[in-house]
Design a protein around this motif. Structure first.
Motif, PDB file in Angstrom:
ATOM      1  N   SER A   8      46.547  39.043  49.941  1.00 33.94           N
ATOM      2  CA  SER A   8      47.150  39.281  48.632  1.00 33.94           C
ATOM      3  C   SER A   8      46.076  39.710  47.636  1.00 33.94           C
ATOM      4  N   ASP A   9      46.411  40.711  46.819  1.00 36.43           N
ATOM      5  CA  ASP A   9      45.529  41.158  45.734  1.00 36.43           C
ATOM      6  C   ASP A   9      46.241  40.833  44.433  1.00 36.43           C
ATOM      7  N   LEU A  10      45.619  39.989  43.619  1.00 32.72           N
ATOM      8  CA  LEU A  10      46.287  39.469  42.430  1.00 32.72           C
ATOM      9  C   LEU A  10      45.520  39.866  41.173  1.00 32.72           C
ATOM     10  N   PRO A  11      45.730  41.109  40.687  1.00 29.52           N
ATOM     11  CA  PRO A  11      45.093  41.507  39.428  1.00 29.52           C
ATOM     12  C   PRO A  11      45.785  40.812  38.272  1.00 29.52           C
ATOM     13  N   GLY A  12      45.223  40.886  37.106  1.00 23.78           N
ATOM     14  CA  GLY A  12      45.899  40.275  35.961  1.00 23.78           C
ATOM     15  C   GLY A  12      44.959  39.877  34.846  1.00 23.78           C
TER      16      GLY A  12
END
Length: 361
Positions: A13-17
Motif C-alpha cells: 500500500s502507498d499512502l500519500p497524504g
C-alpha cells in the motif's frame, strides 16, 4: 552490493497524504491501526483489514487526520502498549498525549470511534523533542531532545504524568530513545556517537549504568531484539552494530553490518519467520532510499572447536532501492501483531507512508 537475495519486498500500500516530509510510522500494538507523523504538524491514522475473506492481501484506509496543535514539526510518535493512547514528540519541545473521546474495545478501529483529543501536554524540554517511547508495561514514558537530555515520566491515572528523572548523560543532541521489550531498561542514542543505558535505582533515581562506544559518528536509531538479549544501533558511520547482553549490566558489540551508502536513519527488529536459531529480522533504511532486511541468526558451535560464544551472523534476506523514489526514508517499523510478522511500514521525505511485505523472490 549485488548479491542474490532469497526474498523481495512487495509494496502492499502507498499512502500519500502528508503535505511535508513524513518522519515516523508506528503500528498500534492491539488494533489494526497505523499512525504517521510529519513536518506538516499532523498525525494521520490508517486502518487495515483483509481485502477479501480469508485473503492474505490487506486494504489500508485513511481513518483520521489529527491537527495536533503542535507549533512545529511532529518528529516522533509512539503508542502505549494498551493501544489506547498515542504520544507525539515535536520540534516545539513539547510531548502531546492523545486519547480517543470514545474508546471502544472493538476490533473495528474504523470511523465509528470518536475524535482524538490531546489530554495532556508535557513540557520540560528546552528545544526540539526528537523521540518518544513507552515502556513495555505502559507505566513509563521517555522523551529525548536536542537539549541533550532524556526525560522519564511515570504514567498515572487520568492522563496525569510525573517526571521521574532528567538524565543529562549525553554531551550532544539525543536522537532516539528505546525501551527494552520486557524490562525497565532504557537506551538512548546521540549525536555524541554513543549509546547510554539506564535503569532505576530503587533507593535513588534513574541513572546511566553503561555507555556503549564504537560508532564513529551520530547514532540515529536503536532497536531491541524481540527477546531483549541484543540491541541494534545504526549510525552516520554507515554501520549497524549489534550489542549482546553478556552480564546483567554489561553489553558488548558482537556484529557489525554494512549495506547502506548514506546515513542509516531507522532500524526495526521484528520476530520474522523461520527456525529457532533465528533471532528475527532486522530492517534498516536511511538517506540512500534503500530498505534492507537482514535475517539474524546464532551460529551453531562447530564440532572441532566447541566454541559456545554464540557468534551472530546476518544474511541479507530482501532489499528494495528507491523505496520512496529519490527521497530519504526516515522510518521503518515492523508490524507487531503476530498474524503479520512479514509486514513493515516506512515513512519518507515524499510525505508518503508505504507498507511492504517480505515475500519469496
Amino acid at each position: 552490493m549485488d548479491v542474490d537475495v532469497p526474498c523481495k519486498l512487495e509494496l502492499i500500500s502507498d499512502l500519500p497524504g502528508h503535505d511535508e516530509r513524513a518522519w515516523q510510522v508506528a503500528w498500534n500494538p492491539t488494533k489494526p491501526l497505523l499512525a504517521s507523523c510529519s513536518a506538516d504538524k499532523s498525525v494521520r491514522t490508517y486502518s487495515y483489514r483483509p481485502s477479501d475473506h480469508g485473503s492474505k492481501s490487506l486494504t489500508f484506509s485513511h481513518v483520521s487526520t489529527i491537527p495536533t496543535g503542535h507549533t512545529k514539526t511532529v518528529r516522533s510518535i509512539a503508542w502505549a502498549p494498551s493501544g489506547k493512547t498515542l504520544a507525539t514528540g515535536s520540534f516545539d519541545s513539547n510531548v502531546g498525549i492523545w486519547e480517543r473521546e470514545d474508546i471502544s474495545d472493538s476490533e473495528d478501529a474504523g470511523e465509528s470511534a470518536g475524535d482524538w483529543e490531546c489530554v495532556t501536554l508535557l513540557e520540560g524540554h528546552e528545544t526540539e523533542c526528537k523521540s518518544v517511547g513507552y515502556s513495555s508495561s505502559g507505566t513509563l514514558l521517555a522523551s529525548c531532545s536536542r537539549d541533550k537530555t532524556v526525560w522519564i515520566w511515570e504514567v498515572k491515572p487520568d492522563a496525569d504524568f510525573e517526571c521521574m528523572g532528567v538524565l543529562m548523560e549525553h554531551s550532544q543532541d539525543v536522537k532516539c530513545v528505546a525501551w527494552h521489550p520486557s524490562e525497565e531498561i532504557l537506551a538512548s542514542a546521540s549525536y555524541d556517537d554513543t549509546i547510554k543505558l539506564y535503569v532505576d535505582d530503587p533507593s535513588e533515581d534513574w541513572f546511566c549504568f553503561s555507555t556503549l562506544s564504537g560508532h564513529k559518528s551520530t547514532v540515529w536509531s536503536l532497536s531491541w531484539s524481540p527477546q531483549g538479549s541484543y540491541l541494534a544501533s545504526s549510525s552516520d558511520d554507515l554501520t549497524i552494530r549489534i550489542w549482546k547482553r553478556v552480564e546483567e549490566y554489561k553489553w558488548k558489540s558482537v556484529l557489525e553490518l554494512r549495506g547502506h551508502e548514506r546515513s542509516i536513519y531507522s532500524i526495526s527488529w521484528g520476530v520474522g519467520k523461520g527456525v529457532s536459531e533465528n533471532l528475527g529480522w532486522l530492517a534498516t533504511t536511511g538517506g540512500d532510499g534503500q530498505i534492507n532486511v537482514w535475517e539474524i541468526t546464532i551460529d551453531k558451535p562447530s564440532q572441532e572447536t566447541q566454541d559456545t560464544k554464540d557468534p551472530l551472523s546476518a544474511k541479507l534476506l530482501a532489499r528494495v532501492s528507491g523505496a520512496h523514489d529519490v527521497n530519504d526514508v526516515n522510518s521503518v517499523s515492523w508490524c507487531p501483531r503476530p498474524e503479520h510478522p512479514d509486514l513493515l511500514a516506512t515513512a519518507g521525505d515524499d510525505g508518503s507512508v508505504k507498507v511492504w511485505r517480505v515475500v519469496p523472490s
